[in-house]
Design a protein around this motif. Structure first.
Motif, PDB file in Angstrom:
ATOM      1  N   UNK A 151       0.822  -1.204   0.000  1.00 39.83           N
ATOM      2  CA  UNK A 151       0.000   0.000   0.000  1.00 39.83           C
ATOM      3  C   UNK A 151       0.864   1.266   0.000  1.00 39.83           C
ATOM      4  N   UNK A 152       2.088   1.135   0.502  1.00 41.88           N
ATOM      5  CA  UNK A 152       3.016   2.276   0.513  1.00 41.88           C
ATOM      6  C   UNK A 152       3.859   2.342  -0.756  1.00 41.88           C
ATOM      7  N   UNK A 153       3.533   1.480  -1.738  1.00 43.83           N
ATOM      8  CA  UNK A 153       4.216   1.530  -3.024  1.00 43.83           C
ATOM      9  C   UNK A 153       5.370   0.567  -3.198  1.00 43.83           C
ATOM     10  N   UNK A 154       5.549  -0.331  -2.246  1.00 54.18           N
ATOM     11  CA  UNK A 154       6.636  -1.295  -2.323  1.00 54.18           C
ATOM     12  C   UNK A 154       6.162  -2.604  -2.956  1.00 54.18           C
ATOM     13  N   UNK A 155       7.110  -3.354  -3.501  1.00 52.90           N
ATOM     14  CA  UNK A 155       6.875  -4.734  -3.910  1.00 52.90           C
ATOM     15  C   UNK A 155       7.516  -5.605  -2.836  1.00 52.90           C
ATOM     16  N   UNK A 156       6.704  -6.312  -2.083  1.00 53.43           N
ATOM     17  CA  UNK A 156       7.180  -7.067  -0.918  1.00 53.43           C
ATOM     18  C   UNK A 156       7.183  -8.565  -1.212  1.00 53.43           C
ATOM     19  N   UNK A 157       8.267  -9.203  -0.854  1.00 50.36           N
ATOM     20  CA  UNK A 157       8.430 -10.641  -1.031  1.00 50.36           C
ATOM     21  C   UNK A 157       8.724 -11.277   0.321  1.00 50.36           C
ATOM     22  N   UNK A 158       7.981 -12.328   0.663  1.00 53.27           N
ATOM     23  CA  UNK A 158       8.258 -13.103   1.872  1.00 53.27           C
ATOM     24  C   UNK A 158       8.666 -14.509   1.465  1.00 53.27           C
ATOM     25  N   UNK A 159       9.588 -15.091   2.207  1.00 53.80           N
ATOM     26  CA  UNK A 159      10.060 -16.447   1.897  1.00 53.80           C
ATOM     27  C   UNK A 159       9.765 -17.395   3.053  1.00 53.80           C
ATOM     28  N   UNK A 160       9.620 -18.673   2.701  1.00 54.91           N
ATOM     29  CA  UNK A 160       9.637 -19.742   3.694  1.00 54.91           C
ATOM     30  C   UNK A 160      11.082 -20.145   3.916  1.00 54.91           C
ATOM     31  N   UNK A 161      11.557 -20.068   5.152  1.00 53.52           N
ATOM     32  CA  UNK A 161      12.898 -20.555   5.459  1.00 53.52           C
ATOM     33  C   UNK A 161      12.968 -22.073   5.326  1.00 53.52           C
ATOM     34  N   UNK A 162      14.161 -22.592   5.157  1.00 50.81           N
ATOM     35  CA  UNK A 162      14.340 -24.048   5.043  1.00 50.81           C
ATOM     36  C   UNK A 162      13.623 -24.756   6.190  1.00 50.81           C
ATOM     37  N   UNK A 163      12.914 -25.825   5.839  1.00 53.20           N
ATOM     38  CA  UNK A 163      12.204 -26.608   6.848  1.00 53.20           C
ATOM     39  C   UNK A 163      10.884 -26.015   7.282  1.00 53.20           C
ATOM     40  N   UNK A 164      10.483 -24.889   6.725  1.00 52.94           N
ATOM     41  CA  UNK A 164       9.255 -24.202   7.108  1.00 52.94           C
ATOM     42  C   UNK A 164       8.311 -24.077   5.913  1.00 52.94           C
ATOM     43  N   UNK A 172       5.554 -26.536   9.442  1.00 48.89           N
ATOM     44  CA  UNK A 172       7.009 -26.649   9.613  1.00 48.89           C
ATOM     45  C   UNK A 172       7.393 -28.082   9.958  1.00 48.89           C
ATOM     46  N   UNK A 173       8.564 -28.466   9.542  1.00 54.69           N
ATOM     47  CA  UNK A 173       9.111 -29.766   9.925  1.00 54.69           C
ATOM     48  C   UNK A 173       9.414 -29.778  11.426  1.00 54.69           C
ATOM     49  N   UNK A 174       8.950 -30.804  12.114  1.00 52.74           N
ATOM     50  CA  UNK A 174       9.246 -30.929  13.541  1.00 52.74           C
ATOM     51  C   UNK A 174      10.755 -31.014  13.763  1.00 52.74           C
ATOM     52  N   UNK A 175      11.420 -31.757  12.895  1.00 52.12           N
ATOM     53  CA  UNK A 175      12.872 -31.888  12.970  1.00 52.12           C
ATOM     54  C   UNK A 175      13.528 -30.516  12.820  1.00 52.12           C
ATOM     55  N   UNK A 176      13.022 -29.715  11.879  1.00 49.91           N
ATOM     56  CA  UNK A 176      13.632 -28.414  11.613  1.00 49.91           C
ATOM     57  C   UNK A 176      13.507 -27.470  12.803  1.00 49.91           C
TER      58      UNK A 176
END
Length: 251
Positions: free
Chosen positions: A42-55, A166-170
């Motif tokens: 909404x503030x004009x940005x292009x936002x990217x979120x990632x899943x970390x390994x194991x998540x 998420x992986x329990x192991x992770x």
């Protein structure tokens, strides 16, 4: 270790000239950055979120050191290449972002650390481990809503979903694989303007007291703002206040 390619969720116009990366904490997922992503778009940005390994839906791996999370992040770049205009990391995601920036000084132009878990002692680590395993195995939406009555219903839903996904192991090995959980030396080497949005010590914070003072003293590029009334999850406890501080910092 070979870096993993992390799945992405995006908000906003991909043609924007301002690109942000959102990095979640332990037991969470890219989905839990929805309020940050929406607010930034909404503030004009292009936002990217990632899943970390194991998540989330990210690849699983045999090891979960902070340095492993950081290696994956350092190889995560904007779609157009180059540097992220800002990276926003929470908790262990903030710690991994610090390590990524210290090792790859051109990775981001600014950092925002949401109650970062830069150094944890054995007692706090064990609380994190047992709490994460309980959330993965047993936490219900009813419990999450009772514990966090001020949260948006979507945050309650995604807290439970993300812990299950998420992986329990992770989530366990993110603690066990980091017997010396301390990235304060890397924090002193961060070369870009950095805003730390800490939880309120009266509620809960991993960035407070002598630890916080030492980190801030070691790096003049870091500033610290406490989100009053927020605990460790500042972006879910006080989303409007958190977004306000983020947008102000990015002007």
């Amino acid at each position: 270790m070979t870096p993993l390619t992390l799945p992405r969720l995006c908000w906003g116009d991909s043609h924007s000239t301002r690109h942000a990366l959102i990095v979640h904490g332990l037991g969470s997922s890219a989905q839990t950055g929805w309020q940050l992503g929406s607010g930034l778009s909404e503030a004009g940005w292009y936002a990217t979120a990632v899943d970390l390994r194991g998540h989330g839906v990210a690849p699983r791996a045999p090891r979960y050191r902070i340095s492993d999370f950081a290696t994956d992040l350092a190889h995560t770049r904007p779609e157009h290449g180059g540097a992220w205009d800002v990276v926003i990391g929470h908790s262990i995601g903030a710690a991994a972002s610090v390590v990524a920036q210290a090792g790859s000084p051109q990775w981001a132009r600014k950092l925002i650390l949401l109650d970062p878990a830069l150094a944890l002692g054995d007692d706090r680590k064990e609380l994190v481990r047992t709490g994460q395993l309980y959330a993965h195995d047993q936490l219900t939406e009813e419990e999450a809503a009772k514990d966090n009555p001020h949260w948006h219903p979507m945050d309650v839903e995604l807290r439970v979903w993300s812990n299950r996904a998420a992986s329990r192991f992770a989530i366990e090995h993110a603690v066990l694989d980091n017997p010396h959980w301390d990235v304060t030396e890397e924090a002193s080497k961060v070369n870009v303007s950095t805003l730390v949005l800490g939880g309120d010590p009266a509620v809960d914070s991993m960035f407070t007291g002598e630890h916080a003072a030492a980190v801030l003293e070691s790096n003049a590029l870091m500033t610290h703002v406490v989100i009053q009334g927020a605990g460790h999850s500042v972006h879910r406890d006080k989303p409007e206040d958190t977004l306000s501080q983020i947008v102000r910092f990015l002007v």
